[in-house]
Design an enzyme around this catalytic site. Structure first.
Site, PDB file in Angstrom:
ATOM      1  N   CYS A 104       0.842  -1.212   0.000  1.00 26.74           N
ATOM      2  CA  CYS A 104       0.000   0.000   0.000  1.00 26.74           C
ATOM      3  C   CYS A 104       0.874   1.258   0.000  1.00 26.74           C
ATOM      4  CB  CYS A 104      -0.920  -0.038   1.227  1.00 26.74           C
ATOM      5  SG  CYS A 104      -1.724   1.527   1.604  1.00 26.74           S
TER       6      CYS A 104
ATOM      7  N   CYS B  53      -0.025   3.899   2.598  1.00 30.34           N
ATOM      8  CA  CYS B  53       0.384   3.486   3.951  1.00 30.34           C
ATOM      9  C   CYS B  53       1.851   3.848   4.185  1.00 30.34           C
ATOM     10  CB  CYS B  53       0.210   1.973   4.138  1.00 30.34           C
ATOM     11  SG  CYS B  53      -1.469   1.396   3.869  1.00 30.34           S
TER      12      CYS B  53
END
Lengths: 116, 202
Positions: free
Chosen positions: A34, A37
């Site tokens: 991700c 993230c």
């Protein structure tokens, strides 16, 4: 600066519950693939340090802890869950700047004080 | 200078940009502040609605403001700015949000500031192209319809640009040009910052 963030790699919240005590918990659900993230990681580090006395932070990989992610209904990452006294009190899905995350924490902490 | 004295904010920025630390002596706290002020200055001229907040942030960093209450007030003002109805002002608000922390306690500061300024540059490039919100909406309507396919099958991702070209050649041409210049503007500021880190602008 040293990070005070717990990494949870199983499906139990016992480690964060034990570490948090009466503090608010910030659960950060993410994934290794991700991008947002990763982009948000320094901001999480910063708030973990600056709120260390009031907020306990844990990072949870949704693949390593899939049952835990499912139990929180995580459908996208990053998902930030605020938890206190065993109850979810707020959540945000998607990336936040440090400023927005701090505002979220400040508001939640203020609400907690108002209800206490 | 040991690696312990490298500013965490600069270390994070180096990592994000993949800049090899050739001279750690140029990455201390003073360098981080100088870089942040240089990055903020690179967003001038500021929109009138953003000018006071941006100037206050610039001064706070330059003078090493130590009052937490002042930083907190700046953050509230930055959030108000980023919620402004005008997109350019709002994007400057995101810049202000990123800059609204003393660097000594902000590992994320320079990285967030970089992304926020890149977004401003990208938006300004788009405006310079004459690409409007209506153009963007029209392009997305067409692209969404293409991506949905005929209800039975969906086109391969690589086929979508050609299908867009067939559907509306003029809009597709402007869309592709805008996308290219926006990406160039975004990456251009990253290159400017990487060059600063490498010593070009000191």
């Amino acid at each position: 600066m040293t990070s005070s963030i717990l990494s949870i790699d199983g499906n139990s919240l016992d480690p964060i519950d034990a570490a948090a005590g009466d503090r608010l918990q910030l659960l950060v659900f993410g994934a290794t693939w991700c991008g947002p993230c990763k982009a948000m990681a320094p901001a999480i580090d910063d708030v973990a340090d600056s709120y260390a006395g009031r907020v306990a932070v844990a990072k949870i990989d949704i693949e390593a802890s899939s049952a835990l992610a499912d139990s929180f209904g995580v459908r996208g990452v990053p998902t930030l869950v605020l938890r206190h006294g065993g109850q979810e009190v707020d959540r945000h899905v998607g990336m936040l700047t440090r400023t927005r995350l701090s505002l979220l924490l400040d508001d939640t902490l203020a609400r907690g004080q108002a209800l206490a | 200078m040991s690696s312990d004295t490298v500013s965490p904010a600069i270390a994070n920025l180096r990592s994000t940009l993949g800049v090899v630390p050739t001279d750690p002596a140029l990455a201390g706290a003073d360098d981080a502040t100088r870089l942040l002020c240089w990055m903020l200055a690179a967003t001038r001229p500021w929109p009138a609605a953003a000018s006071d907040v941006m100037e206050a942030l610039f001064t706070a960093h330059r003078d090493g403001e130590g009052d937490d209450a002042i930083w907190s007030t700046l953050r509230r003002r930055a959030i108000d700015l980023s919620e402004h109805a005008d997109a350019d002002v709002g994007l400057h608000g995101r810049v202000a949000e990123a800059a609204a922390w003393p660097l000594a306690t902000a590992r994320a500061g320079l990285v967030e500031l970089l992304h926020a300024i890149c977004a401003v540059r990208a938006h300004q490039a788009s405006l310079a192209n004459g690409w409007s919100a209506a153009d963007e909406a029209a392009a997305h309507t067409i692209l969404s319809a293409i991506a949905e396919g005929d209800g039975v099958t969906k086109p391969a991702r690589d086929d979508i640009p050609a299908l867009f070209r067939t559907t509306d050649p003029a809009l597709e041409r402007r869309f592709a040009f805008n996308l290219h210049t926006v990406n160039t503007a975004y990456l251009g500021f990253q290159r400017e910052v990487a060059a600063w880190l490498a010593g070009a602008a000191r």
